[in-house]
Write an enzyme that holds these catalytic residues in place. Structure first.
Site, PDB file in Angstrom:
ATOM      1  N   MET A 230     -11.333   3.193  -6.094  1.00 15.02           N
ATOM      2  CA  MET A 230     -11.779   2.177  -5.144  1.00 15.02           C
ATOM      3  C   MET A 230     -10.681   1.705  -4.187  1.00 15.02           C
ATOM      4  SD  MET A 230     -14.841   2.287  -5.879  1.00 15.02           S
ATOM      5  CE  MET A 230     -15.577   1.001  -4.894  1.00 15.02           C
ATOM      6  N   ARG A 231      -9.861   2.656  -3.746  1.00 16.14           N
ATOM      7  CA  ARG A 231      -8.888   2.304  -2.718  1.00 16.14           C
ATOM      8  C   ARG A 231      -8.926   3.348  -1.619  1.00 16.14           C
ATOM      9  NH1 ARG A 231      -5.493  -1.521  -3.240  1.00 16.14           N
ATOM     10  NH2 ARG A 231      -3.943  -0.564  -1.889  1.00 16.14           N
TER      11      ARG A 231
ATOM     12  N   VAL B  44     -12.918   6.687   6.508  1.00 17.01           N
ATOM     13  CA  VAL B  44     -13.576   6.303   5.249  1.00 17.01           C
ATOM     14  C   VAL B  44     -14.855   7.136   5.126  1.00 17.01           C
ATOM     15  CG1 VAL B  44     -14.667   4.410   3.982  1.00 17.01           C
ATOM     16  CG2 VAL B  44     -12.623   3.979   5.332  1.00 17.01           C
ATOM     17  N   ASP B  45     -14.855   8.066   4.178  1.00 16.67           N
ATOM     18  CA  ASP B  45     -16.015   8.929   3.901  1.00 16.67           C
ATOM     19  C   ASP B  45     -16.417   9.783   5.106  1.00 16.67           C
ATOM     20  OD1 ASP B  45     -16.108   7.776   1.343  1.00 16.67           O
ATOM     21  OD2 ASP B  45     -17.347   6.133   2.057  1.00 16.67           O
TER      22      ASP B  45
ATOM     23  N   HIS C 225     -19.133  10.987  -2.970  1.00 18.48           N
ATOM     24  CA  HIS C 225     -19.707   9.766  -2.406  1.00 18.48           C
ATOM     25  C   HIS C 225     -21.214   9.723  -2.680  1.00 18.48           C
ATOM     26  CE1 HIS C 225     -19.987   6.285   0.158  1.00 18.48           C
ATOM     27  NE2 HIS C 225     -21.106   6.808   0.643  1.00 18.48           N
TER      28      HIS C 225
ATOM     29  N   ARG D 285       0.834  -1.208   0.000  1.00 19.37           N
ATOM     30  CA  ARG D 285       0.000   0.000   0.000  1.00 19.37           C
ATOM     31  C   ARG D 285       0.874   1.266   0.000  1.00 19.37           C
ATOM     32  NH1 ARG D 285      -5.283   1.109   1.266  1.00 19.37           N
ATOM     33  NH2 ARG D 285      -5.809  -1.070   1.381  1.00 19.37           N
TER      34      ARG D 285
ATOM     35  N   GLU E 222     -24.682  14.258  -9.093  1.00 23.40           N
ATOM     36  CA  GLU E 222     -23.287  14.464  -8.685  1.00 23.40           C
ATOM     37  C   GLU E 222     -22.445  15.001  -9.850  1.00 23.40           C
ATOM     38  OE1 GLU E 222     -21.986  10.717  -7.079  1.00 23.40           O
ATOM     39  OE2 GLU E 222     -21.319   9.970  -9.015  1.00 23.40           O
TER      40      GLU E 222
ATOM     41  N   ASN F 111     -13.546  13.935  -2.314  1.00 27.44           N
ATOM     42  CA  ASN F 111     -14.157  12.667  -2.722  1.00 27.44           C
ATOM     43  C   ASN F 111     -15.623  12.917  -3.037  1.00 27.44           C
ATOM     44  OD1 ASN F 111     -14.390   9.798  -3.059  1.00 27.44           O
ATOM     45  ND2 ASN F 111     -15.344   9.690  -1.035  1.00 27.44           N
TER      46      ASN F 111
ATOM     47  N   ASP G 123     -10.272  12.991   4.860  1.00 31.24           N
ATOM     48  CA  ASP G 123      -9.422  12.887   6.051  1.00 31.24           C
ATOM     49  C   ASP G 123      -9.010  11.421   6.218  1.00 31.24           C
ATOM     50  OD1 ASP G 123     -11.592  11.579   7.111  1.00 31.24           O
ATOM     51  OD2 ASP G 123     -12.008  13.047   8.670  1.00 31.24           O
TER      52      ASP G 123
HETATM   53  C1  GRF Z   1     -19.523   7.939  -8.521  1.00 33.38           C
HETATM   54  O1  GRF Z   1     -20.860   7.699  -8.663  1.00 33.38           O
HETATM   55  C2  GRF Z   1     -19.148   8.360  -7.123  1.00 33.38           C
HETATM   56  O2  GRF Z   1     -20.248   8.635  -6.337  1.00 33.38           O
HETATM   57  C3  GRF Z   1     -18.384   7.200  -6.571  1.00 33.38           C
HETATM   58  O3  GRF Z   1     -17.911   6.487  -7.673  1.00 33.38           O
HETATM   59  C4  GRF Z   1     -18.756   6.690  -8.787  1.00 33.38           C
HETATM   60  C5  GRF Z   1     -17.981   6.797 -10.056  1.00 33.38           C
HETATM   61  O4  GRF Z   1     -17.459   5.546 -10.364  1.00 33.38           O
HETATM   62  N1  GRF Z   1     -17.335   7.639  -5.722  1.00 33.38           N
HETATM   63  P1  GRF Z   1     -17.354   5.025 -11.871  1.00 33.38           P
HETATM   64  O5  GRF Z   1     -16.203   5.750 -12.490  1.00 33.38           O
HETATM   65  O6  GRF Z   1     -18.673   5.342 -12.532  1.00 33.38           O
HETATM   66  O7  GRF Z   1     -17.091   3.575 -11.761  1.00 33.38           O
END
Ligand code: GRF
Length: 225
Positions: free
Chosen positions: A121-122, A175-176, A140, A96, A205, A138, A172
């Site tokens: 996704m990390r 996580v979220d 979310h 990591r 978003e 981020n 921070d």
């Molecule tokens: C978004 O919807 C966001 O909310 C989350 O990841 C999504 C984007 O992922 N953090 P992807 O590129 O569509 O797979």
């Protein structure tokens, strides 16, 4: 159709630990890196927005996953794209740290001033976050602090709530959990499933987070130089 409800949060009460990006200008736009792992649909929305809104500009697209579809936007918009796969190591903690070290080098090479996690996704280590705190946002897909984590849509549907939305926040160590900059709600009806909720939230978003970056880049949330 009801007007979307956006809540933008002023960063007045954010404590001194976040050092936000410099105030940018048309002559010197904020240099942005977008970290992705998947489709990059949100990245595409930001890149389209940056054609009009010119106080920030994406200079680097970075992915841990060489198959991330979103990498095609590098070619389309002529932006430097870099795949940084996990280095080989049997020690997960070391792996990591080595990975983040490689990412950090890329960010520094491209003189990045703001990191956007959009579908990355990390989870970043405290050590990485401390180097960039206040300069990582981020996106979310829930109204945090409700439904943090990787399965926000599933958890939201299972909870049978009638509204959800998206949150843009400073990152921070948790996580979220970082300071919330903006949120927008969507309503959920009885026909919604994970997929339809995901689509609804993506629509809002994709509009919200580029506006948050507009604000950040002109110092609307600025508390420190
Ligand atoms: C978004 O919807 C966001 O909310 C989350 O990841 C999504 C984007 O992922 N953090 P992807 O590129 O569509 O797979």
């Amino acid at each position: 159709m009801t007007k979307p409800q956006t809540t933008m949060f002023a960063v007045r009460s954010v404590d001194e630990e976040y050092i936000l990006p410099r105030i940018a200008s048309l002559l010197k736009p904020l240099r942005v890196a977008v970290l992705i792992s998947g489709t990059g649909e949100g990245l595409n929305a930001l890149l389209a927005h940056q054609k009009i809104s010119r106080t920030h500009s994406t200079k680097l697209i970075l992915s841990n996953n060489s198959n991330a579809y979103g990498l095609i936007y590098g070619n389309k918009y002529n932006i430097r794209c870099k795949v940084v796969p996990l280095p080989k190591s049997t020690n997960k903690d070391l792996q990591r740290l080595m990975h983040e070290d490689l990412i950090n080098k890329e960010l520094l090479n491209s003189k990045i001033e703001l990191i956007v996690l959009n579908g990355y996704m990390r989870v970043l280590t405290p050590s990485f976050v401390s180097k960039w705190k206040g300069k990582i946002i981020n996106i979310h897909p829930s109204l945090l602090p409700k439904f943090p984590g990787a399965n926000a849509h599933r958890d939201t549907i299972n909870a049978k709530v009638t509204e959800s939305g998206c949150t843009v926040h400073l990152v921070d160590d948790g996580v979220d959990t970082g300071y919330i900059l903006a949120q927008e709600k969507v309503s959920i009806n009885s026909l919604d499933d994970i997929k339809s909720l995901q689509e609804k939230i993506k629509k809002v978003e994709h509009k919200l987070y580029p506006k948050v970056i507009d604000n950040l880049s002109i110092g609307k949330y600025h508390i420190k130089s």
